[in-house]
Design a protein around this motif. Structure first.
Motif, PDB file in Angstrom:
ATOM      1  N   MET A  89     -11.061 -23.318  87.770  1.00 46.39           N
ATOM      2  CA  MET A  89     -10.640 -24.353  87.044  1.00 46.39           C
ATOM      3  C   MET A  89      -8.922 -24.627  87.637  1.00 46.39           C
ATOM      4  SD  MET A  89     -11.877 -23.742  83.255  1.00 46.39           S
ATOM      5  CE  MET A  89     -10.905 -25.006  82.554  1.00 46.39           C
ATOM      6  N   VAL A  90      -8.760 -25.746  88.322  1.00 46.25           N
ATOM      7  CA  VAL A  90      -7.494 -26.088  88.320  1.00 46.25           C
ATOM      8  C   VAL A  90      -6.967 -27.139  87.505  1.00 46.25           C
ATOM      9  CG1 VAL A  90      -6.033 -26.781  90.260  1.00 46.25           C
ATOM     10  CG2 VAL A  90      -8.146 -25.326  90.869  1.00 46.25           C
ATOM     11  N   GLU A  91      -6.148 -26.574  86.469  1.00 46.39           N
ATOM     12  CA  GLU A  91      -5.719 -27.481  85.547  1.00 46.39           C
ATOM     13  C   GLU A  91      -4.540 -26.934  84.641  1.00 46.39           C
ATOM     14  OE1 GLU A  91      -8.490 -26.640  81.515  1.00 46.39           O
ATOM     15  OE2 GLU A  91      -9.191 -28.158  83.162  1.00 46.39           O
ATOM     16  N   GLY A  92      -3.747 -27.859  84.052  1.00 45.50           N
ATOM     17  CA  GLY A  92      -2.530 -27.291  83.460  1.00 45.50           C
ATOM     18  C   GLY A  92      -1.402 -28.036  83.726  1.00 45.50           C
ATOM     19  N   TYR A 118      -5.435 -32.602  92.707  1.00 46.39           N
ATOM     20  CA  TYR A 118      -5.676 -31.888  91.698  1.00 46.39           C
ATOM     21  C   TYR A 118      -5.185 -32.833  90.515  1.00 46.39           C
ATOM     22  CZ  TYR A 118      -5.318 -28.112  95.133  1.00 46.39           C
ATOM     23  OH  TYR A 118      -5.617 -27.099  96.342  1.00 46.39           O
ATOM     24  N   PRO A 119      -6.107 -33.722  89.973  1.00 48.28           N
ATOM     25  CA  PRO A 119      -5.618 -34.699  88.925  1.00 48.28           C
ATOM     26  C   PRO A 119      -5.455 -34.109  87.611  1.00 48.28           C
ATOM     27  CG  PRO A 119      -7.902 -34.847  89.878  1.00 48.28           C
ATOM     28  CD  PRO A 119      -7.450 -33.817  90.787  1.00 48.28           C
ATOM     29  N   LYS A 120      -6.183 -32.883  87.521  1.00 45.46           N
ATOM     30  CA  LYS A 120      -5.840 -32.313  86.222  1.00 45.46           C
ATOM     31  C   LYS A 120      -4.597 -31.392  85.834  1.00 45.46           C
ATOM     32  CE  LYS A 120     -11.071 -32.179  85.083  1.00 45.46           C
ATOM     33  NZ  LYS A 120     -12.182 -31.198  84.815  1.00 45.46           N
ATOM     34  N   VAL A 121      -3.832 -31.307  86.876  1.00 42.29           N
ATOM     35  CA  VAL A 121      -2.556 -30.582  86.876  1.00 42.29           C
ATOM     36  C   VAL A 121      -1.660 -31.698  86.645  1.00 42.29           C
ATOM     37  CG1 VAL A 121      -0.747 -29.013  88.155  1.00 42.29           C
ATOM     38  CG2 VAL A 121      -3.475 -28.969  88.630  1.00 42.29           C
ATOM     39  N   ILE A 142      11.251 -23.613  82.791  1.00 38.91           N
ATOM     40  CA  ILE A 142      10.587 -24.136  83.816  1.00 38.91           C
ATOM     41  C   ILE A 142       9.583 -23.147  84.425  1.00 38.91           C
ATOM     42  CG2 ILE A 142      12.204 -26.130  84.324  1.00 38.91           C
ATOM     43  CD1 ILE A 142      13.234 -24.206  86.547  1.00 38.91           C
ATOM     44  N   ASP A 143       8.474 -23.552  85.315  1.00 35.49           N
ATOM     45  CA  ASP A 143       7.705 -22.482  85.978  1.00 35.49           C
ATOM     46  C   ASP A 143       8.057 -22.064  87.252  1.00 35.49           C
ATOM     47  OD1 ASP A 143       5.837 -22.568  83.617  1.00 35.49           O
ATOM     48  OD2 ASP A 143       5.137 -24.577  84.496  1.00 35.49           O
ATOM     49  N   VAL A 144       8.583 -23.115  87.808  1.00 35.13           N
ATOM     50  CA  VAL A 144       8.999 -22.690  89.305  1.00 35.13           C
ATOM     51  C   VAL A 144      10.223 -23.593  89.608  1.00 35.13           C
ATOM     52  CG1 VAL A 144       7.276 -24.478  90.143  1.00 35.13           C
ATOM     53  CG2 VAL A 144       7.958 -22.401  91.540  1.00 35.13           C
ATOM     54  N   GLY A 145      10.888 -23.068  90.830  1.00 39.57           N
ATOM     55  CA  GLY A 145      12.044 -23.859  91.351  1.00 39.57           C
ATOM     56  C   GLY A 145      11.854 -24.138  92.777  1.00 39.57           C
ATOM     57  N   LEU A 146      12.127 -25.092  93.321  1.00 39.46           N
ATOM     58  CA  LEU A 146      12.533 -25.465  94.654  1.00 39.46           C
ATOM     59  C   LEU A 146      13.811 -25.609  95.205  1.00 39.46           C
ATOM     60  CD1 LEU A 146       9.492 -28.213  94.903  1.00 39.46           C
ATOM     61  CD2 LEU A 146       9.267 -25.635  95.698  1.00 39.46           C
ATOM     62  N   LEU A 147      14.376 -24.612  95.868  1.00 33.42           N
ATOM     63  CA  LEU A 147      15.665 -24.619  96.151  1.00 33.42           C
ATOM     64  C   LEU A 147      15.849 -23.869  97.518  1.00 33.42           C
ATOM     65  CD1 LEU A 147      16.012 -21.524  95.215  1.00 33.42           C
ATOM     66  CD2 LEU A 147      17.087 -22.571  92.976  1.00 33.42           C
ATOM     67  N   TYR A 277      10.429 -18.251  91.224  1.00 34.93           N
ATOM     68  CA  TYR A 277       9.757 -18.030  90.099  1.00 34.93           C
ATOM     69  C   TYR A 277      10.063 -16.502  89.440  1.00 34.93           C
ATOM     70  CZ  TYR A 277       6.564 -15.843  93.049  1.00 34.93           C
ATOM     71  OH  TYR A 277       5.840 -14.815  94.056  1.00 34.93           O
ATOM     72  N   SER A 278       9.936 -16.428  88.231  1.00 35.09           N
ATOM     73  CA  SER A 278      10.298 -15.274  87.432  1.00 35.09           C
ATOM     74  C   SER A 278       9.091 -14.135  87.981  1.00 35.09           C
ATOM     75  CB  SER A 278      10.502 -15.309  86.071  1.00 35.09           C
ATOM     76  OG  SER A 278       9.421 -15.649  85.356  1.00 35.09           O
ATOM     77  N   ARG A 279       9.542 -13.098  87.559  1.00 40.32           N
ATOM     78  CA  ARG A 279       8.576 -12.033  88.092  1.00 40.32           C
ATOM     79  C   ARG A 279       7.193 -12.049  87.000  1.00 40.32           C
ATOM     80  NH1 ARG A 279      12.429  -6.973  89.713  1.00 40.32           N
ATOM     81  NH2 ARG A 279      13.023  -7.980  91.712  1.00 40.32           N
ATOM     82  N   ASN A 280       7.451 -12.770  85.757  1.00 34.02           N
ATOM     83  CA  ASN A 280       6.373 -12.912  84.810  1.00 34.02           C
ATOM     84  C   ASN A 280       5.761 -13.910  84.906  1.00 34.02           C
ATOM     85  OD1 ASN A 280       7.738 -10.698  83.545  1.00 34.02           O
ATOM     86  ND2 ASN A 280       9.287 -11.877  82.369  1.00 34.02           N
ATOM     87  N   PHE A 281       5.857 -14.916  86.108  1.00 33.02           N
ATOM     88  CA  PHE A 281       5.370 -15.878  86.235  1.00 33.02           C
ATOM     89  C   PHE A 281       3.618 -16.044  86.228  1.00 33.02           C
ATOM     90  CE2 PHE A 281       5.013 -20.316  87.811  1.00 33.02           C
ATOM     91  CZ  PHE A 281       3.797 -20.378  88.198  1.00 33.02           C
ATOM     92  N   SER A 282       3.049 -16.568  85.253  1.00 30.36           N
ATOM     93  CA  SER A 282       1.788 -16.423  84.819  1.00 30.36           C
ATOM     94  C   SER A 282       0.593 -17.504  85.441  1.00 30.36           C
ATOM     95  CB  SER A 282       1.384 -16.481  83.487  1.00 30.36           C
ATOM     96  OG  SER A 282       1.901 -17.620  82.827  1.00 30.36           O
ATOM     97  N   LYS A 283       1.385 -18.291  86.053  1.00 27.14           N
ATOM     98  CA  LYS A 283       0.529 -19.600  86.701  1.00 27.14           C
ATOM     99  C   LYS A 283       0.409 -19.507  88.089  1.00 27.14           C
ATOM    100  CE  LYS A 283       1.964 -22.717  82.981  1.00 27.14           C
ATOM    101  NZ  LYS A 283       2.632 -23.978  82.701  1.00 27.14           N
ATOM    102  N   ARG A 284      -0.181 -18.149  88.721  1.00 31.68           N
ATOM    103  CA  ARG A 284      -0.120 -17.787  89.828  1.00 31.68           C
ATOM    104  C   ARG A 284      -1.035 -18.953  90.849  1.00 31.68           C
ATOM    105  NH1 ARG A 284      -0.272 -11.418  88.903  1.00 31.68           N
ATOM    106  NH2 ARG A 284       1.748 -11.491  87.924  1.00 31.68           N
ATOM    107  N   GLN A 285      -2.194 -19.018  90.494  1.00 33.36           N
ATOM    108  CA  GLN A 285      -3.115 -19.898  90.967  1.00 33.36           C
ATOM    109  C   GLN A 285      -2.582 -21.131  91.215  1.00 33.36           C
ATOM    110  OE1 GLN A 285      -6.403 -21.725  88.980  1.00 33.36           O
ATOM    111  NE2 GLN A 285      -7.714 -21.819  90.856  1.00 33.36           N
ATOM    112  N   LEU A 286      -1.813 -21.998  90.110  1.00 35.57           N
ATOM    113  CA  LEU A 286      -1.057 -23.226  90.502  1.00 35.57           C
ATOM    114  C   LEU A 286      -0.115 -22.950  91.714  1.00 35.57           C
ATOM    115  CD1 LEU A 286      -1.240 -24.885  87.107  1.00 35.57           C
ATOM    116  CD2 LEU A 286      -2.511 -25.109  88.875  1.00 35.57           C
TER     117      LEU A 286
END
Length: 315
Positions: A89-92, A118-121, A142-147, A277-286
């Protein structure tokens, strides 16, 4: 027994440093939130927050507990993500922070196509300065940064995506325009336009052309802007010069009759663009899907560092 809800309340108060605001964000009444945190403190026989100060601040032991609470909540979320991955499942929701000197040039390359694939994301994207991205990651806003990296930041993971060259953009009437090659030390002179304080690209420019603190102090700044597009126009219409990252150089820049693009020095100065991302990042698939999608969306030659050298922006 400490509950997940209590951990969420503690983290919310630490994030917003205000019990009423935290309760609103958690969709509960302030007395309910306060009571649950008090119960947790009583069970642990410690005080997590110093309520005598405004805004409230964690106690010394409270900071340790909050840090562990963030880790525990991340691991709890990870369980749900594991199930989604197992079920393909690719969603969230993915909350992304991106720096202003990157957003106008990178987002159009991947955001729309990623959403279509990925329309469900649900992508929630915010422009933030680099230090603010780090702060928001640490607070799980935030979940992730682009920098631009490297950051050398404890608790933050960096995953390099691409490397873009830095070029000189100089008005045709400026003395640097007649040079066949411009050395970094020559950049620290009259007519240099810079991004305003807080932008990492500004810091990279200063670090590139300032081998000594003396040169840093001698840079003459006529005007500072928060927009690379504004600086481009200033170079074209008012004179002087600036530095531009590669993705910001379009046909309008390359074919401009008032200014020209020049290489800098013998070795290409680069800025390393990464997903953090932080080391606790949970959305690894996304995260992995986003990373790969960005990689295939940008020009292939940017994927390799080649012979260039990375210019750092953090001292």
């Amino acid at each position: 027994m400490i509950t997940i809800t209590q951990l969420e309340y503690v983290v919310a108060v630490d994030t917003y440093r205000h019990f009423v605001t935290a309760s609103e964000k958690c969709f509960v009444s302030q007395p309910t939130l306060s009571m649950q945190i008090k119960k947790m403190e009583e069970e642990l026989d410690v005080v997590i927050f110093d309520r005598s100060k405004q805004p409230v601040v964690p106690t010394q032991i409270g900071e340790v507990i909050i840090q562990q609470a963030r880790k525990s909540l991340a691991e709890n979320k990870r369980i749900y993500e594991l199930v989604k991955e197992h079920q393909n499942m690719v969603e969230g929701e993915l909350v992304i922070g991106i720096i202003p000197s990157l957003a106008p040039y990178l987002l159009p390359l991947f955001a729309g196509s990623f959403s279509r694939e990925y329309p469900k994301v649900k992508l929630k994207i915010m422009e933030l300065l680099s230090e603010d991205i780090i702060d928001q990651l640490n607070k799980d806003r935030i979940d992730v940064g682009l920098l631009v990296t490297p950051l050398h930041e404890k608790g933050i993971q960096e995953k390099s995506i691409f490397y873009e060259r830095m070029f000189l953009y100089v008005n045709n009437k400026h003395q640097l325009a007649s040079k066949s090659k411009v050395e970094p030390a020559e950049i620290a002179g009259e007519g240099l336009w810079l991004l305003s304080h807080g932008h990492c690209f500004r810091s990279q420019v200063v670090n590139l052309c300032s081998f000594h603190d003396k040169i840093k102090n001698e840079i003459s700044i006529n005007y500072e802007s928060g927009s690379l597009e504004t600086i481009k126009k200033l170079v074209e219409k008012e004179g002087g010069y600036t530095l531009l990252p590669e993705l910001s150089i379009d046909d309008n820049v390359l074919n401009n009759r008032y200014a020209q693009v020049k290489n800098i020095g013998e070795s290409d100065p680069l800025r390393e663009v990464s997903m953090v991302y932080s080391r606790n990042f949970s959305k690894r698939q996304l995260l992995n899907l986003l990373y790969e999608h960005i990689r295939i969306s940008i020009p292939e030659h940017l994927l390799s560092q080649a012979d260039g050298h990375i210019v750092e922006w953090r001292d």
